[in-house]
Each structure stands twice: as structure tokens, then as C-alpha cells.
Design an enzyme around this catalytic site. Structure first.
Site, PDB file in Angstrom:
ATOM      1  N   ARG A   1     -70.538  67.595 -13.485  1.00 37.38           N
ATOM      2  CA  ARG A   1     -70.939  66.719 -14.593  1.00 37.38           C
ATOM      3  C   ARG A   1     -71.391  65.348 -14.080  1.00 37.38           C
ATOM      4  NH1 ARG A   1     -66.763  67.676 -19.638  1.00 37.38           N
ATOM      5  NH2 ARG A   1     -67.999  69.279 -20.669  1.00 37.38           N
TER       6      ARG A   1
ATOM      7  N   LYS B   1     -61.881  84.949 -28.070  1.00 38.54           N
ATOM      8  CA  LYS B   1     -61.641  84.986 -29.509  1.00 38.54           C
ATOM      9  C   LYS B   1     -62.910  84.985 -30.330  1.00 38.54           C
ATOM     10  CE  LYS B   1     -57.029  83.244 -29.647  1.00 38.54           C
ATOM     11  NZ  LYS B   1     -56.133  82.173 -30.023  1.00 38.54           N
TER      12      LYS B   1
ATOM     13  N   GLY C   1     -67.454  76.542 -21.023  1.00 38.77           N
ATOM     14  CA  GLY C   1     -66.654  76.056 -19.902  1.00 38.77           C
ATOM     15  C   GLY C   1     -66.164  77.174 -19.008  1.00 38.77           C
TER      16      GLY C   1
ATOM     17  N   GLY D   1     -67.594  72.859 -25.890  1.00 35.24           N
ATOM     18  CA  GLY D   1     -67.632  72.825 -27.353  1.00 35.24           C
ATOM     19  C   GLY D   1     -68.967  72.326 -27.890  1.00 35.24           C
TER      20      GLY D   1
HETATM   21  P1  ADP Z   1     -66.255  79.998 -22.748  1.00 38.38           P
HETATM   22  O1  ADP Z   1     -65.366  78.835 -22.359  1.00 38.38           O
HETATM   23  O2  ADP Z   1     -67.157  80.422 -21.622  1.00 38.38           O
HETATM   24  O3  ADP Z   1     -66.968  79.792 -24.040  1.00 38.38           O
HETATM   25  P2  ADP Z   1     -64.019  81.366 -23.976  1.00 38.38           P
HETATM   26  O4  ADP Z   1     -63.200  80.129 -23.916  1.00 38.38           O
HETATM   27  O5  ADP Z   1     -64.481  81.840 -25.309  1.00 38.38           O
HETATM   28  O6  ADP Z   1     -65.277  81.255 -22.989  1.00 38.38           O
HETATM   29  O7  ADP Z   1     -63.204  82.574 -23.347  1.00 38.38           O
HETATM   30  C1  ADP Z   1     -62.735  82.559 -22.035  1.00 38.38           C
HETATM   31  C2  ADP Z   1     -61.479  83.370 -21.906  1.00 38.38           C
HETATM   32  O8  ADP Z   1     -61.668  84.691 -22.379  1.00 38.38           O
HETATM   33  C3  ADP Z   1     -61.019  83.514 -20.470  1.00 38.38           C
HETATM   34  O9  ADP Z   1     -59.798  82.844 -20.312  1.00 38.38           O
HETATM   35  C4  ADP Z   1     -60.864  85.010 -20.259  1.00 38.38           C
HETATM   36  O10 ADP Z   1     -59.712  85.374 -19.531  1.00 38.38           O
HETATM   37  C5  ADP Z   1     -60.775  85.507 -21.677  1.00 38.38           C
HETATM   38  N1  ADP Z   1     -61.142  86.933 -21.813  1.00 38.38           N
HETATM   39  C6  ADP Z   1     -62.319  87.524 -21.573  1.00 38.38           C
HETATM   40  N2  ADP Z   1     -62.233  88.854 -21.753  1.00 38.38           N
HETATM   41  C7  ADP Z   1     -60.968  89.123 -22.123  1.00 38.38           C
HETATM   42  C8  ADP Z   1     -60.245  90.304 -22.439  1.00 38.38           C
HETATM   43  N3  ADP Z   1     -60.826  91.499 -22.435  1.00 38.38           N
HETATM   44  N4  ADP Z   1     -58.932  90.183 -22.769  1.00 38.38           N
HETATM   45  C9  ADP Z   1     -58.325  88.967 -22.782  1.00 38.38           C
HETATM   46  N5  ADP Z   1     -58.952  87.817 -22.494  1.00 38.38           N
HETATM   47  C10 ADP Z   1     -60.255  87.892 -22.164  1.00 38.38           C
HETATM   48  C1  3PG Z   2     -65.371  68.502 -22.930  1.00 37.10           C
HETATM   49  O1  3PG Z   2     -64.899  68.571 -21.780  1.00 37.10           O
HETATM   50  O2  3PG Z   2     -65.582  69.505 -23.636  1.00 37.10           O
HETATM   51  C2  3PG Z   2     -65.820  67.157 -23.423  1.00 37.10           C
HETATM   52  O3  3PG Z   2     -65.729  66.212 -22.405  1.00 37.10           O
HETATM   53  C3  3PG Z   2     -65.043  66.740 -24.667  1.00 37.10           C
HETATM   54  O4  3PG Z   2     -63.699  66.568 -24.382  1.00 37.10           O
HETATM   55  P1  3PG Z   2     -62.629  66.620 -25.588  1.00 37.10           P
HETATM   56  O5  3PG Z   2     -62.569  68.073 -26.020  1.00 37.10           O
HETATM   57  O6  3PG Z   2     -61.336  66.114 -25.032  1.00 37.10           O
HETATM   58  O7  3PG Z   2     -63.181  65.767 -26.708  1.00 37.10           O
HETATM   59 MG    MG Z   3     -63.370  78.301 -22.906  1.00 41.31          MG
END
Ligand code: ADP
Ligand code: 3PG
Ligand code: MG
Length: 425
Positions: free
Chosen positions: A65, A226, A379, A402
């Protein structure tokens, strides 16, 4: 299908109350003024960056970043601005927290810029004002974590005004925090002319084109844990893509909704109706939604556990689906074959625990070698690809988590909304 249809707005079925913009407003994000549109020489420029980087014991784990903001900062310095950087780090909850000081960020930036970046111990107040007054053209300072003041996340006008007093111009380059209406990301624009930085511009242009004028054929891949966090983005993308592949634990909720046995997999039981509704929205049998064919299963996601690959309709009752299988990766890659662009958010499996990272890695390898423009967000997905040194082989890696999701949902992000339009700059 997939073409931008004015008036066809996604309706939220879950989560926060609808605050979706009109499509025209999202288009408006593409016409924001940037640092190219303004005169900078000798100006005190307050730049909001998102240097909220992962830290471990005071050390920066990943400086992507910081690197992503360098083009903006370099441009400002080269154009003889006085550059005052502000960021948050972590969630210190409105008070000073030694673990979240921005000094290591200033030091890393200084290394990358090969120039001094003076770190200040606060973000407002007389000492900060004096330090800013002493700046010369081309100098850089970094303020202390803006979240050490409660006014930051409350978007308190008094705090925003104090920050604004330090500059002549406000530049928002913090795309990753643009979904927050905080003092340094939104409120401050009440008091200063506000334009986008080059990173912000690139994020808006790349993601905005997907929203407003999607190139075809367009394929989206959505993974992660989710469905409840991704409903908005699935709904929005369904209106724009030709095909949407679903992986990760999300897929299990879709299969459960279709009546398949998913064993002990992560299924959101309270989202089955939503999954059914999304299946209907995609058009049952239309082929728009592409679901996994096989799965890698185990009793638990832990290293060394016994794994097996099974057809998706043969998941044993005592097992968990933890990754997509090789046939699914093949199917997703075939779906992307010939695509103009592929938008991918969320890993396909529990990438943190090998071998459940294989599906994500194999898909990324395949996409890295394809002709499609590859646009990556999320992320966890970005972390997964960085781990395998695959991120650099993608066309575009968004710096938002997000923020990227909300943008792709069709929301006008507060940190973008406050920026001037090009025509008024
Ligand atoms: P991103 O941050 O890329 O948007 P998410 O936060 O939605 O992704 O999801 C990431 C999480 O999803 C990871 O911690 C991963 O372990 C979990 N995940 C992916 N596939 C599965 C699965 N089949 N069962 C449980 N957790 C899963
Ligand atoms: C992030 O890492 O998604 C941004 O820096 C925002 O951080 P925050 O979710 O603590 O507002
Ligand atoms: Mg995530």
C-alpha cells in the site's frame, strides 16, 4: 446479458439499509478531478493515503500500500508541493496507542522515496502547525495516526477543520479507506479544494469501467467464506458479467440451497433463501452461474490432515469442503477462456492452510498466463496471491478490501463523493 442497463439497480436483500447510488452517480466517480488538474507549486498539499499495512512486532509485513501511493507522492514532490501525509494505522480507538504510531511508515516511505520524510508526533496542534510552516517546496512530513483522535472516525467537523488548516489543497489517494466517512477521508473536503491522487484515479478508472461500461466477454469469480458479505457484489456483478464463477465456502451455501449434502462445511443456514434468490436472479439453467464440480475435503483445516477429492454431490456427512478440486479449476479457466476481462474477489479455499491453497494458486497460474485483463480484489485473495508471488502477474491488484467490495456493489464511496468534478476543478 451483462450490458449496462440504466435503471436496473440492484436491490439489497440483506445487510445495511440500501444506500445504493444511481448508475449515473457511479459514472460520476469516473469524472473526478485529479492532481493533474491543479496547480501545485509551493502549495501545502494534505494527502490522505491508506498506509494501513499489516505489522508484526513493529515491523511492516507488506508495504504494497505504501508503494502504491509512490507515483502520487513523487509527482507532488517533483511539482514542488509541500507534502503533508496523513493516514490511519489499525483501529486505536481514538487514543494514543504506541503500537500504531506512523513512524515506521514514514521511515519506509523515506527509504522508497530516497528522501527524508519527517515524522510528526501528532496530527493537529501548534507543534504540527509550526513544523508545517517550516516546510520548503518539495519537503515531506507524515502526521501521526489520525485515529489517535476520536474526531477522526466520528467525522467531527472540528477535527476536520484542524487538519484542513494545515494545507491549501486536499488530495485523497486512500482508495482503501474511501468507504469510510471519516474526518481525513471525507469531512476535510468541506474546508479545502479536494482532488484525487493517481492511485485513487487508477482504482476508480479500473473498477469503474467494470461498473459503467463493462468490457465483454466479462467473467467474475467470487470466493471467500461468507455469502452474507458478498451478496451485494454478486447481485451487482450478475447485472454486468457474462459468467459468474462461485468458489470458496460460499459455493457450499449455494449447493445446500439446491438440496445437496455439504457435510460439516461452512454453510450459512440463514442465507439459504438469499442463495436461492441469487440462483433465480442468474436464471436457473442459463449457465450464467458456474459452480464447482469437485471439492477437496478433510475432517478439519489443519496441516497434515488426510485429504480427498470428491465430486461435489459426494461430500460425506462428516467431512468439510475446504477447497475446489482440479476439475473445478479447469472449468473456471475454460469459462475465462476468451474473456476480455476477469474480475476475481475472494480465495477458492482455505488458502492459509496448505494444501487447501492449491485451487486458488492453480486458478491464478492459469489466469496469469491468459490474455484476459485480470482485475483482483479482496484482502485475503491478494494476500493469497502475494504468498505465491502471483500478484505481480495480474493486470491490476486493487489496494482496497472493503472499499473494493462496496465499489463493485455499486455504492458511491464517501471518500470519492467529496472530490471535485473535473469540470469544476
Ligand atoms: P477476501 O478478503 O479476498 O474478500 P473473504 O474475506 O471473503 O475474502 O474470505 C476469505 C476467507 O475465506 C479465508 O480466510 C479462507 O480461509 C476462507 N475460505 C475460503 N474457502 C473456504 C472453505 N471452503 N471453507 C471455509 N473457509 C473458506
Ligand atoms: C482497510 O484496511 O480495509 C482500510 O484501511 C480501512 O480500515 P478500517 O476497516 O479499519 O476502516
Ligand atoms: Mg477478507
Amino acid at each position: 446479458m451483462g450490458l449496462f442497463v440504466p435503471g436496473r439497480r440492484p436491490q439489497r436483500v440483506h445487510g445495511r439499509p440500501a444506500e445504493l447510488t444511481t448508475d449515473a452517480t457511479i459514472g460520476g466517480a469516473l469524472h473526478k478531478a485529479t492532481i493533474r488538474d491543479v496547480d501545485l507549486a509551493g502549495k501545502r498539499v494534505l494527502v490522505r493515503v491508506d498506509f494501513n499495512v499489516p505489522m508484526e512486532a513493529g515491523r511492516i509485513v507488506d508495504d504494497s500500500r505504501i508503494r502504491a501511493a509512490i507515483p502520487t507522492i513523487k509527482d507532488l514532490v517533483e511539482r514542488s508541493a509541500r507534502v503533508i501525509l496523513m493516514t490511519h494505522l489499525g483501529r486505536p480507538d481514538g487514543q494514543v496507542d504506541e503500537a500504531y504510531r506512523t513512524r515506521p511508515l514514514a521511515e519506509r516511505l523515506s527509504d522508497l522515496m530516497e528522501r527524508p520524510v519527517r515524522h510528526l508526533d501528532d496530527s493537529i496542534g501548534p507543534a504540527v502547525e509550526a513544523a508545517v510552516r517550516a516546510m520548503q517546496d518539495g519537503d515531506m512530513v507524515m502526521l501521526e495516526n489520525v485515529r489517535f483522535h476520536p474526531g477522526e472516525t466520528k467525522n467531527d467537523p472540528a477535527f476536520a477543520k484542524h487538519l484542513a488548516a494545515l494545507g491549501d489543497l486536499y488530495v485523497n489517494d486512500a482508495f482503501g479507506t474511501a468507504h469510510r466517512a471519516h474526518a481525513s477521508t471525507a469531512g476535510i473536503a468541506e474546508y479545502l479544494p479536494a482532488v484525487a491522487g493517481l492511485l485513487m484515479e487508477r482504482e476508480i478508472q479500473t473498477l469503474g469501467r467494470i461498473m459503467v461500461d463493462p468490457p465483454h466477454p466479462l467473467v467474475a469469480i467470487i470466493g471467500g467464506s461468507k455469502i452474507s458479505t458478498k451478496i451485494g457484489v454478486v447481485r451487482s456483478l450478475l447485472q454486468r458479467v457474462d459468467r459468474l464463477c462461485i468458489g470458496g465456502a460460499m459455493a457450499c451455501t449455494f449447493f445446500k440451497a439446491k438440496g445437496l449434502e455439504m457435510g460439516r462445511s461452512l454453510v450459512e443456514e440463514d442465507q439459504l433463501d438469499v442463495a436461492r434468490e441469487l440462483l433465480a436472479l442468474a436464471g436457473q439453467g442459463s449457465g450464467t452461474l458456474v459452480l464447482p464440480l469437485d471439492a477437496v475435503i478433510a475432517a478439519e483445516a489443519r496441516p497434515g490432515v488426510k485429504v480427498a477429492t470428491v465430486a461435489i454431490d459426494a461430500v460425506p456427512a462428516d467431512m468439510k469442503v475446504l477447497d475446489v478440486g482440479p476439475m473445478t479449476v479447469e472449468r473456471f479457466l475454460q469459462t475465462c477462456d476468451g474473456a476480455h476481462a476477469v474480475v476475481w474477489n475472494g480465495p477458492l479455499g482455505v488458502y492459509e492452510v496448505p494444501p487447501f491453497d492449491r485451487g486458488t494458486d492453480a486458478l491464478a497460474e492459469g489466469l496469469a498466463g491468459s490474455d484476459a485483463e485480470t482485475i483482483i480484489g479482496g484482502g485475503d485473495l491478494v494476500a493469497a496471491l502475494q504468498k505465491q508471488h502471483l500478484a505481480d502477474r495480474m493486470s491490476f491488484v486493487s489496494t482496497g478490501g472493503g472499499a473494493t467490495l462496496e465499489f463493485l456493489e455499486g455504492r458511491m464511496l464517501p471518500g470519492i463523493a467529496v472530490l471535485r468534478d473535473k469540470n469544476d476543478a
